[in-house]
Write a protein that holds these residues in place. Structure first.
Motif: not given
Length: 631
Positions: A445-453, A526-532
């Motif tokens: 788990r990271t401090s920032l998620g997809k929503k914040e990015r 593509a999934k990782l980039m969408a997560d970014a």
């Protein structure tokens, strides 16, 4: 007969019924190659053991005249071949089950088809059998299908075999021929570890050595088929072992009752016993065991019951209740033997649905470790698995499930694979063991998620998946869409099929199995980039619907947009910007989509663009506006 006679006879009836109930039950199947006489043998067993009623005999005699292949005599195979198509063709298609009884034992016999296209039905019959009657035509000897059925029987846990060398009358009751076949069979089955193999020379049509020993073969001193079935000692395959209870239904008729219905797969459970929910590890005790006939103090393997627990814990359909002291495996990766039934080859990387007795989960075959040669049992390297192939594979599941190794528990150690689109059963699996590779690797788990990015980029993540034939205009359109989005201040990245093959996928070719792996890797990127938080544009031919579905399933709901760039193949060939169609048509390029390899067009794409007669900017603007309408 008077009342006294009835009264005096009643205890005899009760005694007979009680004795019948105490008889052991043997489940067996008849298998082997096409036209080896499986149905005829079982029909003979039913007839000669006096297990047919007069009306059944009358119907059999009538149908022997209409459909029979025994030259006017009774055709015993018709007792088993119940489908009209079977009777017309003289073959077995479905699995036919028959029950009969002798003074010593009760029997359930499964007559399974010999044709290769019905191998799945043979596996179905073998999955619950204790013994296999393997038939061999004395004239033809042991064939590939004989070996395949024998190997499947061994995989499915059958430990006893009756080798019925049938049609021995057609080789003149030749002892040498029988000995040759029996020796060859014993030799090739030695690695399979059967507990007993009993070769018997048989003429099913005439009844030789079926229920009584034949006078035509004085050289044979062994048992008849029925005698061997009556006397063989088989271990109990179900009922023993740790408690397993797959939850089929949560019963909640009112606020005061919450029970869990299913059938005990193995072991036993008593009121007051502890149990554990294998998937979550939560524990409780059994407060009641309920059936339609009233409460029980104990339930054993095969009993259909509803369990009530002392504690309110989260349990749903698909969970497996187990003994706390002997828990099943819970994992999302496993190794299994796979029997492939699908008409299309199995390719690693493709996504299927894996269904156990009570659960279903998305699954991908990550590694085809080796294929088993049913003739030699050699382990052959393979990239794909054709129909009726048997292989050892590694599976990755979308979430952990509870299971046992098949050798320890048949009920909780097997599964079937379903095609995601047709719901067709394409494979059957026997679990060997869980793979522990990822058990100590958890998602960090990271401090920032997809929503914040995404919020800092002021946009909603999306994956625009452009699919179409080579030359359809995918890359050109995707490139123009990205330029328009960039002009609006959007954060994007374009993954192009040709560019990715220069790096990430440079080790892959263009075979069907390599194409599957090509798309799997790109979908993960593509999934990782969408997560970014990016808007990702993917321009790949991606010819197979299953892989595009896999990519969709990786993304969050509504995040994946399939863009079908629909250009007729004639127009693509006319454009032919790279000269590929000309080379493919000349046979210089193999596995070229649309020419020598299929393209499965999307049936319901999110965006369907037809390119003929339209300008690139017009199409690109249409896609950008569609994307803007989602925000």
């Amino acid at each position: 007969m008077g009342a006294g006679d009835l009264k005096s006879g009643q205890p005899d009836v009760q005694s007979f019924l009680a004795q019948h109930e105490k008889k052991s039950l043997l489940r067996c199947l008849a298998c082997g190659s096409v036209d080896d006489g499986k149905s005829t043998l079982i029909g003979r067993l039913l007839h000669d053991s006096k297990s047919l009623y007069e009306d059944q005999l009358a119907v059999l005699q009538d149908e022997s005249q209409r459909f029979g292949t025994a030259g006017g005599e009774i055709d015993y195979a018709l007792l088993l071949d119940g489908l009209e198509a079977e009777r017309e063709q003289g073959i077995t298609i479905d699995v036919a089950y028959r029950f009969f009884s002798t003074a010593k034992r009760k029997f359930i016999v499964a007559d399974t088809p010999g044709h290769e296209e019905y191998t799945r039905n043979m596996a179905t019959g073998a999955s619950t059998a204790d013994l296999a009657i393997v038939l061999v035509d004395a004239r033809q000897g042991i064939l590939t299908q004989t070996r395949r059925h024998t190997y499947i029987a061994s995989l499915l846990g059958i430990r006893h075999v009756v080798l019925a060398v049938n049609k021995i009358d057609l080789v003149g009751f030749d002892e040498a021929r029988f000995a040759e076949i029996a020796s060859e069979y014993r030799q090739f089955t030695e690695p399979l570890g059967f507990q007993s193999i009993c070769p018997i020379p048989v003429s099913a049509r005439h009844g030789d050595n079926v229920t009584v020993r034949s006078i035509n073969m004085p050289w044979y001193i062994g048992p008849s088929v029925l005698e061997q079935l009556e006397d063989v000692e088989v271990e109990e395959l179900s009922g023993e072992g740790p408690f397993r209870f797959p939850v089929q239904l949560v019963v909640r008729p009112n606020l005061d009752f919450r029970g869990f219905a299913g059938q005990v797969a193995s072991g036993a459970i008593r009121v007051g016993d502890e149990l554990v929910v294998a998937n979550s590890g939560r524990q409780s005790r059994v407060s009641e065991i309920v059936t339609k006939d009233g409460p029980l103090q104990e339930a054993r393997s095969g009993d259909a019951v509803t369990l009530l627990l002392e504690d309110e814990i989260d349990i749903s359909r698909g969970n497996l209740l187990a003994a706390p002291s002997d828990r099943p495996h819970v994992a999302d990766q496993l190794q299994a033997h796979l029997i492939w039934f699908g008409q299309k080859p199995m390719m690693p990387g493709r996504s299927y649905l894996l269904r156990t007795e009570n659960d279903m989960v998305g699954a991908t075959i990550t590694n085809l470790k080796y294929e088993v040669d049913v003739n030699s049992f050699a382990h052959d390297a393979a990239k794909l698995l054709e129909t009726n192939g048997i292989a050892v594979c590694n599976f990755s599941l979308q979430r952990p499930i509870a299971f046992d190794a098949y050798k320890q528990n048949r009920s909780t150690g097997n599964f079937i694979l379903l095609d995601r689109f047709t719901n067709e059963t394409v494979g059957a699996g026997l679990i060997d063991f869980p793979l522990r590779r990822a058990s100590n690797v958890h998602w960090q788990r990271t401090s920032l998620g997809k929503k914040e990015r995404a919020e800092i980029k002021v946009q909603s993540p999306a994956v625009l998946w452009f699919t179409g034939l080579s030359g359809s205009g995918k890359s050109t359109i995707a490139n123009r869409v990205e330029a328009m989005l960039h002009a609006e201040g959007r954060h994007t990245y374009l993954l192009d099929g040709d560019n990715v093959r220069h790096g990430l996928n440079r080790d892959l070719g263009f075979t069907a199995e390599d194409r599957v792996e090509n798309i799997r890797r790109v979908a993960e990127v593509a999934k990782l980039m969408a997560d970014a938080g990016l808007i990702v544009l993917v321009a790949f031919i991606s010819p197979f619907a299953a892989e595009r579905r896999l990519a969709r399933d990786l993304m969050d709901e509504g995040e994946f947009l399939e863009v079908f760039v629909d250009t007729p193949i004639d127009e693509c060939a006319r454009r032919d910007p790279k000269g590929l169609y000309k080379k493919a048509q000349a046979g210089e390029i193999k596995n070229f989509t649309g020419i020598s390899s299929p393209y499965e067009a999307p049936e319901r794409p999110d965006i369907h663009v037809r390119t003929v007669g339209r300008k690139v900017d017009e199409i690109a603007l249409e896609i950008v506006e569609f994307l803007a309408g989602r925000d």
